[in-house]
Every structure is written in C-alpha cells, then in structure tokens.
Design a protein around this motif. Structure first.
Motif, mmCIF file in Angstrom:
data_model
loop_
_atom_site.group_PDB
_atom_site.id
_atom_site.type_symbol
_atom_site.label_atom_id
_atom_site.label_comp_id
_atom_site.label_asym_id
_atom_site.label_seq_id
_atom_site.Cartn_x
_atom_site.Cartn_y
_atom_site.Cartn_z
ATOM 1 N N ALA A 97 17.554 143.098 -5.016
ATOM 2 C CA ALA A 97 18.228 142.125 -4.153
ATOM 3 C C ALA A 97 18.668 142.753 -2.833
ATOM 4 C CB ALA A 97 19.424 141.518 -4.891
ATOM 5 N N ILE A 98 19.153 143.993 -2.876
ATOM 6 C CA ILE A 98 19.531 144.683 -1.640
ATOM 7 C C ILE A 98 18.286 144.927 -0.788
ATOM 8 C CG2 ILE A 98 20.439 146.852 -0.713
ATOM 9 C CD1 ILE A 98 22.354 146.907 -3.124
ATOM 10 N N GLY A 99 17.137 145.099 -1.464
ATOM 11 C CA GLY A 99 15.884 145.248 -0.736
ATOM 12 C C GLY A 99 15.546 144.031 0.099
ATOM 13 N N LEU A 100 15.981 142.842 -0.349
ATOM 14 C CA LEU A 100 15.770 141.632 0.453
ATOM 15 C C LEU A 100 16.530 141.721 1.768
ATOM 16 C CD1 LEU A 100 16.043 138.859 -2.303
ATOM 17 C CD2 LEU A 100 13.968 139.845 -1.326
ATOM 18 N N PHE A 101 17.701 142.350 1.741
ATOM 19 C CA PHE A 101 18.492 142.552 2.962
ATOM 20 C C PHE A 101 17.727 143.447 3.931
ATOM 21 C CE2 PHE A 101 22.076 144.430 5.387
ATOM 22 C CZ PHE A 101 22.733 143.264 5.772
ATOM 23 N N SER A 102 17.107 144.493 3.385
ATOM 24 C CA SER A 102 16.349 145.407 4.245
ATOM 25 C C SER A 102 15.058 144.769 4.755
ATOM 26 C CB SER A 102 16.023 146.702 3.489
ATOM 27 O OG SER A 102 15.166 146.436 2.392
ATOM 28 N N LEU A 103 14.565 143.721 4.060
ATOM 29 C CA LEU A 103 13.362 143.025 4.511
ATOM 30 C C LEU A 103 13.648 142.009 5.618
ATOM 31 C CD1 LEU A 103 11.454 142.333 1.159
ATOM 32 C CD2 LEU A 103 10.839 143.963 2.948
ATOM 33 N N GLY A 104 14.936 141.835 5.936
ATOM 34 C CA GLY A 104 15.268 140.950 7.041
ATOM 35 C C GLY A 104 15.883 139.628 6.638
#
Length: 507
Positions: free
Chosen positions: A70-77
């Motif tokens: 889910a935090i990876g979604l933040f890094s994806l923009g």
C-alpha cells in the motif's frame, strides 16, 4: 464489537460417534480419503464466530507485506484519497469473493483439499491442493525469516552486546539470525501442534494487539510531523493514468489475497453460521481495510512531510523509535502480527495438503511438523534474496491460483448449484459422484490447462505488462468460462449432508 459476537447458531444436531475405518465402516468410506482432520466438522462442534473471522482479517490485513504494497502506491504517485479508493475497490471485490468461498466451507464442513474433489475428482484434487500448499510452505519460511529480522532488531536494542553474534555467517545467517529464526519457527510449531482451535485463540488475541499498535504508531508519526501530513508527492498522477493505477491497485489487492480466496473454507468449515461469515467479513474486510488505508496514508504522508522520504514498511519507522522500551514493544507487536499472519495464511494450507496426500499416516500435528521442517530446510532467506525464485517459482505457482478458483467456483455455484453429496467425497469406487475417470475430472483439468498458460503469459511476458495487474481476474474468468463450456449439462446432483460422517474437532 458487540455485533460481532451476536451469533445465529446452526440447527442443533447430535454429535455422531467417530468412525474407525480399520474396524467399522458402515458408510463405505475409503481410508485413503478420510481421517479425522479431513472429515466434515459437526454442526455442534463449530466454534468460529463472527469475531473469530474478523480477527483473521484484523491480523492479515495489517501484515508487513500489505503495508509495503500500500505504501508502494504512494510512491507510484497516488495521493491519500486515491490510495483509499484503490483499497476500497479491492475490499468490495474481496468481500464478495471471500463470502462466496466461505459459504462453501460452512455448508459442507470440509477443508480445501476435500472441497477440490468436487470439481477435480478424488485424485485430481491433489493438483490444486499441492499448488496451494507449495506456495504456502515456501512463504511460511520466508515470513518466519522476515519476523526473525524484527526479533534481531529487538534483541540488539535490549542487549547491545548481542550485536557481536550478528557479524558471522553460516548457510546465509549469522548466529543471532539462526537463534532468532529457530526460536520463532519452534514457537509456531508449538502453536500449530494444538490444532485449529489454538490458532483461533491466537488470532483472537493478536487482532486487538495489532490494531492498537498500528493506530498508536500512526498517531505518533502524525505528532512527529507537526499534526499534518503530505497527501501527495510531487509526481502525483492525474486523469486516466491515475484511474488506471487506482483500478490496477485494487486488482492487485485482490491478487494478494488469491491464496485466501481459494482455501477460505479451511477456516469457515468451523463457522457457526453463514451470518457469522458475512458479519466477520464485513467488519474484517471493507471496514478494517479502510482503517488500514488510513494508517498507511498517515504513516507514508507523515514521513514524507518530515524528510521527503517514502518508507517501505512500518519496520522502517519502528527502527527510528528513540525510546528503547517503546522500540522493543513495537517490535514485539510486529512479531505477534507476523506469526498470526503466517499461521493462517501459510501454515494451515500445507497441513491439509499433506493430510490429503497421506491420510492413513498423518494427522494435523504430524503434517504441521513436516510442513515446518520443509519451511526450515529450504533455507528461506536464500529464496527471499533470489529474485528468480521469488518471481518465477512462487510467482508462477501464484499465477495458477486464479484459474483454479474460477473452475472450482463455477463447478460449485453454477454447475452443481451447491448440491453436494458430502459422503461421496470420501468414497473411492466407480459409483461415487466424484470418481469421474479413475478419480480425475478430465474436464476440469482440460479447463485448467489453457487458463493456466494464459495466466503465466500475462504474469511473465513483458508485452502483457499493461494488463498484468488484472491477470488473476483474467485467469479466473477464463478458467470458469472454459469449464462451463466443457462441463456436462442437464445432470441431476444429489444434496447429501455429511453430518452422518462428521467429526467434532478434538483440538
């Protein structure tokens, strides 16, 4: 939680005597298909309430792997509301899929390998059971290793002198690493040795601990960030690209739970009623996942506001806690969480798969010991550090879960219309409903092959990267459609309860 505990029990049924197949077999059951752990559960012996099912999700949703995703979604923009939307889409789909899957276990009372006999045959069921079990046993070892890393951090924080044990290496782990891994490995074996009832009690204990810990961590980070968070990053997506990422994130959220969607009946076979499944899933999936999403947004947004850094998981934050006591407490909570997730997601499936292979000689405890030993001897830290193994072996097996789910669900809900002859699931002769041809349903296998090939292509061929996020749904859909095309039509199916051969769990 009052609503979660208000159960609608099933109809009272007297508990039948257990059947010793060596001396007395009035139901013509095969000893190669039936033992006490594979047998249906009696109605009166079912102890899993809505709260029990809720705590499954309270633990699993808040796993470290899910936070990293889910935090990876933040890094994806994706910004705060976009992450919540992606998780909401996935949660709505999961609520539907897991409820349908859960109802199968509640009606029949059988574990996943036995449930697979309905579509694949009494011998063909080994195919889905072993695929699911192989994925699980490998991840059991990997997750135990990841938990051992947290334990090492806690030990060094409490006793800095132990850092000297962390500088050597034997088979890929330091002395402290081996101590941490074996300690957690043994603890999980002890818990599993007491059976599903002990797992239920552990999940019930761990659920509130995890919710309180993660909420407290989010509040602490919010205070560190001065009472404000960054809702987006400078690279935030907009327009069509944003919506495709949101839908892709929701689809991947479902794919993460593809293992659970497949073998949820391992747990709901002990559910008291359909109402307990619906209620436990509702509080545990849509509501709990939105709480999870809120914590993700606060953790990621607060850290980004503090120093412009995007964290990878809550473990990164825990390491930065300045107070040794609080750091140790947070590490302990993460250990409780990881064990809870491992038990439910990665230990139960291989136990039943092994039981299904050797029902004459194995039981829940022996199969648990064998699964644990396999999880140790594969040296899972080496698997985790090898992208080829993770991507092609575990990823390849995982890609097959969608087609298996589609075939099993199409057979149960659309072909048989939930009419199941439960005693025939344990009979090894030509008159058995699920004997098919030599114990294999060739139509189900024929449907699995093209769907599996397509799922693997979508997962690994770069040209299909644009739809790879939706590979689970495509695989499940193709598997279901092909099976519906080749399955026989117009047959009448008997609906026979398994209560006459059911067993009240003794552990």
């Amino acid at each position: 939680m009052t609503a979660l505990r208000d159960e609608i029990p099933g109809p009272p049924v007297s508990t039948p005597a257990r059947h010793d197949l060596q001396s007395h077999n009035p139901h013509d059951l095969s000893a190669g298909l039936y033992n006490e752990d594979l047998a249906p559960t009696t109605r009166t012996g079912r102890t899993w309430s809505a709260y029990s099912i809720f705590t499954l999700w309270a633990n699993d949703v808040h796993s470290l792997g899910n936070y990293a995703f889910a935090i990876g979604l933040f890094s994806l923009g994706l910004g705060g509301w976009q992450i919540l939307t992606a998780l909401a889409v996935g949660a709505a789909l999961l609520f539907l899929l897991l409820t349908l899957s859960g109802f199968m276990g509640e009606k029949t009372g059988v574990p996943f390998p036995v449930m697979s006999r309905i579509a694949f045959g009494i011998r063909g069921a080994q195919i889905p059971a072993l695929i699911r079990g192989s994925v699980a046993v490998a991840w059991f070892g990997v997750q135990t290793y990841l938990a051992s890393v947290v334990l090492r951090i806690m030990i060094i924080a409490i006793a800095p002198g132990a850092a000297g044990l962390d500088n050597n290496s034997f088979l890929g782990l330091s002395t402290l690493g081996w101590i941490s891994f074996v300690a957690l490995w043994a603890l999980q074996l002890v818990i599993v040795s007491y059976g599903m009832e002990m797992i239920r009690k552990y999940e019930a204990f761990a659920g509130p601990v995890i919710l309180v810990t993660m909420a407290a961590l989010a509040i602490w980070m919010f205070a560190r960030a001065g009472g404000a968070i960054a809702w987006t990053t400078p690279e935030s997506k907009t327009g069509l690209d944003m919506w495709l990422t949101i839908l892709g994130g929701g689809a991947l959220w479902v794919a993460i739970y593809s293992t659970f969607v497949l073998n949820f009946c391992d747990f709901t076979r002990s559910a008291r009623s359909r109402a307990s499944i619906v209620r436990g899933n509702f509080f545990g999936i849509p509501l709990n996942m939105l709480l999870f999403g809120g914590i993700v947004v606060v953790l990621a947004g607060a850290q980004f506001r503090i120093d412009g850094r995007i964290i990878e998981s809550p473990a990164d934050i825990v390491q930065a806690i300045p107070n040794t006591f609080l750091l140790a407490a947070a590490c302990l909570a993460l250990l409780v969480l990881t064990i809870a997730v491992n038990l439910m997601a990665n230990f139960v499936a291989p136990i039943y798969a092994l039981n299904n292979l050797f029902p004459k000689v194995l039981n829940f405890r022996r199969a648990g010991l064998i699964s644990g030993v396999i999880g140790l001897v594969i040296l899972p830290w080496n698997l985790y550090n090898n992208p080829v193994v993770i991507t092609y072996f575990l990823g390849g097996l995982g890609a097959l879960l969608g087609p298996l789910f589609g075939i099993i669900m199409a057979d149960y809900w659309l072909i048989r219309r939930t009419r199941i002859n439960v005693p025939d699931l344990y009979r090894d002769h030509g008159h058995s409903t699920y004997y098919f041809t030599g114990g294999f349903n060739r139509r189900a296998i024929a449907a699995l092959v093209p769907a599996a090939v397509l799922a693997l292509l979508l997962a690994f061929v770069p040209a299909f990267a644009v739809v790879s996020h939706f590979s689970w749904f495509i695989g499940a859909g193709v598997g279901a459609v092909v099976y519906l095309l080749v399955a026989p039509r117009g047959k009448q199916y008997d609906d026979v309860s398994g209560e006459s051969i059911a067993v009240t769990p003794s552990h």
